[in-house]
Design an enzyme around this catalytic site. Structure first.
Site, short mmCIF file in Angstrom:
data_model
loop_
_atom_site.label_atom_id
_atom_site.label_comp_id
_atom_site.label_asym_id
_atom_site.label_seq_id
_atom_site.Cartn_x
_atom_site.Cartn_y
_atom_site.Cartn_z
N PHE A 106 16.65 24.75 2.96
CA PHE A 106 15.12 24.04 3.67
C PHE A 106 15.39 22.70 4.25
CE2 PHE A 106 13.75 20.63 1.23
CZ PHE A 106 14.21 20.61 -0.03
N LYS A 107 16.42 22.08 3.87
CA LYS A 107 16.65 20.73 4.55
C LYS A 107 16.89 20.85 6.02
CE LYS A 107 18.11 18.34 0.41
NZ LYS A 107 18.24 19.51 -0.72
N ASP A 108 17.05 21.82 6.53
CA ASP A 108 17.38 22.16 8.01
C ASP A 108 16.11 21.57 9.06
OD1 ASP A 108 19.81 23.30 8.11
OD2 ASP A 108 19.03 25.26 8.03
#
Ligand SMILES: *Cc1c(COP(=O)(O)O)cnc(C)c1O
Length: 433
Positions: A106-108
């Site tokens: 999710f850090k994208d």
């Protein structure tokens, strides 16, 4: 929009300064001066809007006039070029899949948004910065990918030699261009200590910034997910609860920001592994950070969650108000593996260990509130934790395209053994862009 330091001993700064500084000079986290709820009509009709439109509405007050609207819209469009599906698991639970981006974590979203904002602020090549980041695995890949080719931004990633998975190492070390990987003889804490020393070192001849969730440009875009999920389920007419697998508590804190913007979320559950500083705080009222312990959900191995102070600020330091809206439960690795099996046996869904911790948090809450719809966040694709998934479930996880691509590329990393070697690297290496 201006931002103040939660330590209250530094001047307030603009959006741009808050991003470039990362942390305030008094070592406090930045926090927006005001939060204005969105129009009720907008929230009530969320399914009429595209993800890009929703994200723009959610973030624009936090950017203010520092980025022109058309540019901000472009940044958002670029950042969100993949899906955020809600997948039903059983009658009361569903999962929000946040792993469809380029590095499948999710850090994208935060990394891509931050990179594009810095790229805009540096458009005349007058504000060169170096993003210096220590990673235990996922952050490095997302940051490397998010910043690849962004003009005037160099990225230096420190990772512990032999302590990240093969896939994670390839995601950090194969990109080239403005991305440099430093392979550190040591563990994650050594990398983190070196990064901290560099930030405090007046002899470093570069402008350094951080790209972890203390940075407002990494943290705030995570609000978007909660809107995207709500948009997909609110017609079901159930109370919506989110269970967020939490480590540094940036993601869940962004969810509470979405609630402050008017999103009707009934409750938040912060699900953790045995790194249980926050669950203990809710039980006995004492916040006692501890050294982190290694678990199978290693992206959440955090003993002193840096964003928890922002959550306390959102509830005006009132633990009783916090407890009304927020619960936190901790789960062992054994319980987590059992949850992965239960999810797979009952619905055929393959959860990674972080998602499984989120599922457990959801089930815990549902025991007391059986009529709610509890959405747990699936923060990484199971392929990123292949060993755990394949040793727990009778499955073979297919390697997705974006992972295959990096596996074939050669690793390029510079080995360092000490802070002095990092410093020498930062002060002598010619900036590439
Ligand atoms: C970073 C990460 C988390 C924890 O998110 P926080 O915002 O630090 O609480 C959970 N799962 C995965 C897969 C992660 O990479």
């Amino acid at each position: 929009m201006n931002y103040y330091s939660l330590h209250k001993k530094s001047p307030n700064v603009s959006f741009q300064e808050a991003i470039v500084n990362g942390l305030a000079p008094d070592r406090g986290l930045y926090f927006p001066e005001s939060i204005t709820p969105l129009a009720k009509e907008f929230i009530d009709n969320l399914d009429q809007y595209s993800n890009e439109e929703i994200a723009f509405e959610a973030i624009k007050q936090f950017v203010g006039d520092e980025i022109p609207e058309a540019v901000l819209q472009e940044i958002i469009k670029d950042t969100l070029s993949f899906d955020f599906p809600v997948v039903p698991i059983d009658e009361n639970t569903a999962t929000l899949e946040l792993f469809h981006g380029p590095t499948m974590a999710f850090k994208d979203v935060g990394a891509r948004f931050m990179a594009r904002c810095l790229g805009y602020f540096n458009r005349n090549n007058s504000n060169k910065v170096t993003v210096l980041v220590a990673t235990s695995g996922d952050t490095g890949g997302a940051v490397a990918h998010g910043f690849l080719g962004v003009k005037g931004v160099d990225v230096v990633i420190l990772y512990p030699s032999g302590k990240v998975s093969d896939i994670q190492e390839k995601q950090l070390t194969t990109l080239g261009q403005n991305i440099t990987a430093l392979e550190v003889a040591g563990v994650f804490d050594d990398c983190q200590d070196m990064v901290k020393s560099a930030f405090l070192d007046a002899d470093i001849q570069r402008t350094l910034t951080s790209a972890n969730s203390i940075n407002i440009a990494r943290w705030l875009p995570q609000m978007f997910y909660f809107f995207f999920a709500y948009k997909q389920v609110y017609k079901q007419q159930k109370e919506v609860v989110f269970s967020v697998p939490s480590g540094n508590f940036g993601n869940i804190c962004a969810g509470i920001m979405a609630q402050k913007l008017g999103l009707p979320i009934q409750h938040f559950v912060a699900a953790t592994n045995i790194n249980d500083t926050v669950p203990n705080y809710l039980i006995n009222g004492v916040y006692e950070p501890k050294p982190s312990k290694a678990t199978i959900s290693n992206a959440m191995d955090v003993g002193n969650p840096s964003n928890f102070i922002r959550i306390q600020e959102l509830f005006h330091q009132d633990i009783n108000a916090l407890k009304q809206a927020f619960s936190s439960y901790a789960f062992t690795d054994d319980i987590t593996r059992n949850a992965m099996k239960t999810i797979y046996e009952q619905s055929g869904y393959i959860a990674d260990p972080h998602g499984a911790v989120g599922y457990l948090g959801a089930k815990e809450y549902l025991q007391q509130h059986p009529n709610s719809l509890c959405i747990f966040l699936e923060t990484a694709h199971p392929v990123k934790f292949l060993d755990v998934v394949e040793s727990t479930l009778p499955v073979k996880v297919a390697i997705p395209e974006q992972i295959k691509e990096v596996l074939d590329k050669p690793k390029e990393a510079t080995f360092i053994r000490s802070y002095d070697e990092l410093k020498a690297f930062l002060n002598t290496e010619i900036v590439t862009l």
